[in-house]
Design a protein around this motif. Structure first.
Motif, PDB file in Angstrom:
ATOM      1  N   GLN A 111       3.749   9.517 -13.177  1.00  0.00           N
ATOM      2  CA  GLN A 111       2.786   8.599 -12.573  1.00  0.00           C
ATOM      3  C   GLN A 111       2.627   8.895 -11.089  1.00  0.00           C
ATOM      4  N   MET A 112       1.627   8.247 -10.496  1.00  0.00           N
ATOM      5  CA  MET A 112       1.275   8.524  -9.109  1.00  0.00           C
ATOM      6  C   MET A 112       1.122   7.250  -8.296  1.00  0.00           C
ATOM      7  N   SER A 113       0.951   7.475  -7.007  1.00  0.00           N
ATOM      8  CA  SER A 113       0.694   6.398  -6.061  1.00  0.00           C
ATOM      9  C   SER A 113      -0.089   7.014  -4.907  1.00  0.00           C
ATOM     10  N   PHE A 114      -0.538   6.172  -3.993  1.00  0.00           N
ATOM     11  CA  PHE A 114      -1.177   6.705  -2.802  1.00  0.00           C
ATOM     12  C   PHE A 114      -0.891   5.790  -1.619  1.00  0.00           C
ATOM     13  N   ALA A 115      -0.805   6.384  -0.423  1.00  0.00           N
ATOM     14  CA  ALA A 115      -0.579   5.633   0.816  1.00  0.00           C
ATOM     15  C   ALA A 115      -1.926   5.488   1.503  1.00  0.00           C
ATOM     16  N   PHE A 116      -2.242   4.261   1.921  1.00  0.00           N
ATOM     17  CA  PHE A 116      -3.589   3.997   2.405  1.00  0.00           C
ATOM     18  C   PHE A 116      -3.595   2.825   3.376  1.00  0.00           C
ATOM     19  N   VAL A 117      -4.717   2.681   4.073  1.00  0.00           N
ATOM     20  CA  VAL A 117      -4.956   1.551   4.964  1.00  0.00           C
ATOM     21  C   VAL A 117      -6.142   0.773   4.410  1.00  0.00           C
ATOM     22  N   VAL A 118      -5.983  -0.528   4.298  1.00  0.00           N
ATOM     23  CA  VAL A 118      -7.038  -1.411   3.796  1.00  0.00           C
ATOM     24  C   VAL A 118      -7.759  -2.028   4.982  1.00  0.00           C
ATOM     25  N   ASP A 119      -9.079  -2.060   4.937  1.00  0.00           N
ATOM     26  CA  ASP A 119      -9.797  -2.787   5.993  1.00  0.00           C
ATOM     27  C   ASP A 119     -10.631  -3.945   5.465  1.00  0.00           C
ATOM     28  N   ASP A 120     -10.571  -4.185   4.152  1.00  0.00           N
ATOM     29  CA  ASP A 120     -11.246  -5.360   3.598  1.00  0.00           C
ATOM     30  C   ASP A 120     -10.563  -5.743   2.289  1.00  0.00           C
ATOM     31  N   ASP A 121      -9.972  -6.933   2.284  1.00  0.00           N
ATOM     32  CA  ASP A 121      -9.343  -7.444   1.066  1.00  0.00           C
ATOM     33  C   ASP A 121      -9.360  -8.963   1.092  1.00  0.00           C
ATOM     34  N   GLU A 122      -9.007  -9.551  -0.015  1.00  0.00           N
ATOM     35  CA  GLU A 122      -8.888 -11.010  -0.090  1.00  0.00           C
ATOM     36  C   GLU A 122      -7.776 -11.346  -1.067  1.00  0.00           C
ATOM     37  N   TYR A 123      -7.304 -12.579  -0.984  1.00  0.00           N
ATOM     38  CA  TYR A 123      -6.231 -13.017  -1.865  1.00  0.00           C
ATOM     39  C   TYR A 123      -6.686 -14.248  -2.638  1.00  0.00           C
ATOM     40  N   ASP A 124      -6.621 -14.159  -3.960  1.00  0.00           N
ATOM     41  CA  ASP A 124      -6.984 -15.276  -4.826  1.00  0.00           C
ATOM     42  C   ASP A 124      -5.701 -16.069  -5.108  1.00  0.00           C
ATOM     43  N   GLU A 125      -5.570 -17.219  -4.457  1.00  0.00           N
ATOM     44  CA  GLU A 125      -4.357 -18.035  -4.589  1.00  0.00           C
ATOM     45  C   GLU A 125      -4.175 -18.578  -6.000  1.00  0.00           C
TER      46      GLU A 125
ATOM     47  N   THR B 255      -4.953 -17.083  -8.925  1.00  0.00           N
ATOM     48  CA  THR B 255      -4.435 -16.063  -9.845  1.00  0.00           C
ATOM     49  C   THR B 255      -3.341 -15.205  -9.210  1.00  0.00           C
ATOM     50  N   HIS B 256      -3.057 -15.453  -7.925  1.00  0.00           N
ATOM     51  CA  HIS B 256      -2.053 -14.672  -7.193  1.00  0.00           C
ATOM     52  C   HIS B 256      -2.415 -13.185  -7.195  1.00  0.00           C
ATOM     53  N   THR B 257      -3.703 -12.911  -6.940  1.00  0.00           N
ATOM     54  CA  THR B 257      -4.192 -11.535  -7.004  1.00  0.00           C
ATOM     55  C   THR B 257      -4.774 -11.105  -5.661  1.00  0.00           C
ATOM     56  N   ARG B 258      -4.283  -9.976  -5.163  1.00  0.00           N
ATOM     57  CA  ARG B 258      -4.881  -9.346  -3.989  1.00  0.00           C
ATOM     58  C   ARG B 258      -5.990  -8.440  -4.487  1.00  0.00           C
ATOM     59  N   ILE B 259      -7.177  -8.616  -3.946  1.00  0.00           N
ATOM     60  CA  ILE B 259      -8.334  -7.815  -4.332  1.00  0.00           C
ATOM     61  C   ILE B 259      -8.686  -6.929  -3.143  1.00  0.00           C
ATOM     62  N   ILE B 260      -8.550  -5.629  -3.341  1.00  0.00           N
ATOM     63  CA  ILE B 260      -8.845  -4.678  -2.277  1.00  0.00           C
ATOM     64  C   ILE B 260     -10.306  -4.270  -2.403  1.00  0.00           C
ATOM     65  N   ARG B 261     -11.078  -4.643  -1.395  1.00  0.00           N
ATOM     66  CA  ARG B 261     -12.520  -4.378  -1.409  1.00  0.00           C
ATOM     67  C   ARG B 261     -12.876  -3.038  -0.760  1.00  0.00           C
ATOM     68  N   HIS B 262     -12.097  -2.632   0.265  1.00  0.00           N
ATOM     69  CA  HIS B 262     -12.381  -1.341   0.896  1.00  0.00           C
ATOM     70  C   HIS B 262     -11.102  -0.721   1.451  1.00  0.00           C
ATOM     71  N   VAL B 263     -10.935   0.574   1.149  1.00  0.00           N
ATOM     72  CA  VAL B 263      -9.841   1.373   1.687  1.00  0.00           C
ATOM     73  C   VAL B 263     -10.408   2.181   2.845  1.00  0.00           C
ATOM     74  N   LYS B 264      -9.806   2.015   4.015  1.00  0.00           N
ATOM     75  CA  LYS B 264     -10.296   2.714   5.203  1.00  0.00           C
ATOM     76  C   LYS B 264      -9.907   4.192   5.195  1.00  0.00           C
ATOM     77  N   LYS B 265      -8.619   4.467   4.926  1.00  0.00           N
ATOM     78  CA  LYS B 265      -8.122   5.843   4.970  1.00  0.00           C
ATOM     79  C   LYS B 265      -7.023   6.040   3.938  1.00  0.00           C
ATOM     80  N   ILE B 266      -7.000   7.247   3.358  1.00  0.00           N
ATOM     81  CA  ILE B 266      -5.911   7.645   2.465  1.00  0.00           C
ATOM     82  C   ILE B 266      -5.090   8.706   3.198  1.00  0.00           C
ATOM     83  N   TYR B 267      -3.780   8.490   3.249  1.00  0.00           N
ATOM     84  CA  TYR B 267      -2.876   9.429   3.909  1.00  0.00           C
ATOM     85  C   TYR B 267      -2.230  10.406   2.932  1.00  0.00           C
ATOM     86  N   ASP B 268      -1.762   9.876   1.804  1.00  0.00           N
ATOM     87  CA  ASP B 268      -1.150  10.777   0.837  1.00  0.00           C
ATOM     88  C   ASP B 268      -1.368  10.288  -0.575  1.00  0.00           C
TER      89      ASP B 268
END
Length: 173
Positions: A89-103, A105-118
């Motif tokens: 399996q895989m993963s990636f390291a990134f910076v988020v610049d737009d997200d929200e949290y649905d209290e 459902t306890h879900t973080r929704i990532i709307r935009h990733v600014k940069k991927i590092y690895d």
């Protein structure tokens, strides 16, 4: 796939599942200009986008990578570890610049990733829907296995939904 658009449980505390989901448009405009391939997000660089040994693309399932692990002896060793299914399996390291949290459902929704590092082959992924494999007899073998896995996962989800809906009047939902 280094990331998928599936919702997954990131962790659980006191019986509460905290989830995460990356929106299908989250990678629109993301800086992927210098992404490296690592093992467990650290150590030796095995490949990178700047020298063309990594190609990243986004499709309806997630962030797809095609990585050439033949250019150095260390990369070839990593290739053998993947081939031996030491890493699946895989993963990636990134910076988020737009997200929200649905209290609710306890879900973080990532709307935009600014940069991927690895992107990394990992021992224990946050998103267990990711995968990594080595192309064998044909370059489509990995695609076929990925499709089979997704179909099994879809069937399991449908079955869970059916079980939840048993005894429930469809007009009430």
């Amino acid at each position: 796939y280094a990331s998928t658009f599936d919702e997954y449980t990131h962790f659980e505390i006191d019986g509460i599942e905290y989830k995460e989901r990356i929106e299908p448009t989250a990678f629109d405009g993301t800086d992927m200009s210098d992404v490296v391939f690592l093992k467990d997000h650290e150590g030796t660089v095995f490949a990178r986008t700047k020298n063309g040994s990594i190609t990243l693309s986004v499709n309806d399932h997630g962030l797809f990578t095609r990585t050439d692990l033949t250019r150095t002896s260390a990369a070839k060793q990593m290739l053998e570890e993947i081939r031996a299914e030491m890493y699946t399996q895989m993963s990636f390291a990134f910076v988020v610049d737009d997200d929200e949290y649905d209290e609710r459902t306890h879900t973080r929704i990532i709307r935009h990733v600014k940069k991927i590092y690895d992107i990394s082959a990992v021992s224990f992924p946050a998103n267990y829907y990711t995968d990594i494999s080595v192309a064998t007899r044909s370059r489509f073998d990995g695609f076929i296995e990925c499709e089979r896995r997704r179909e099994r996962e879809r069937a399991e989800k449908v079955q869970r939904i059916k079980e939840l809906l048993k005894g429930v009047d469809p007009d009430e939902t």
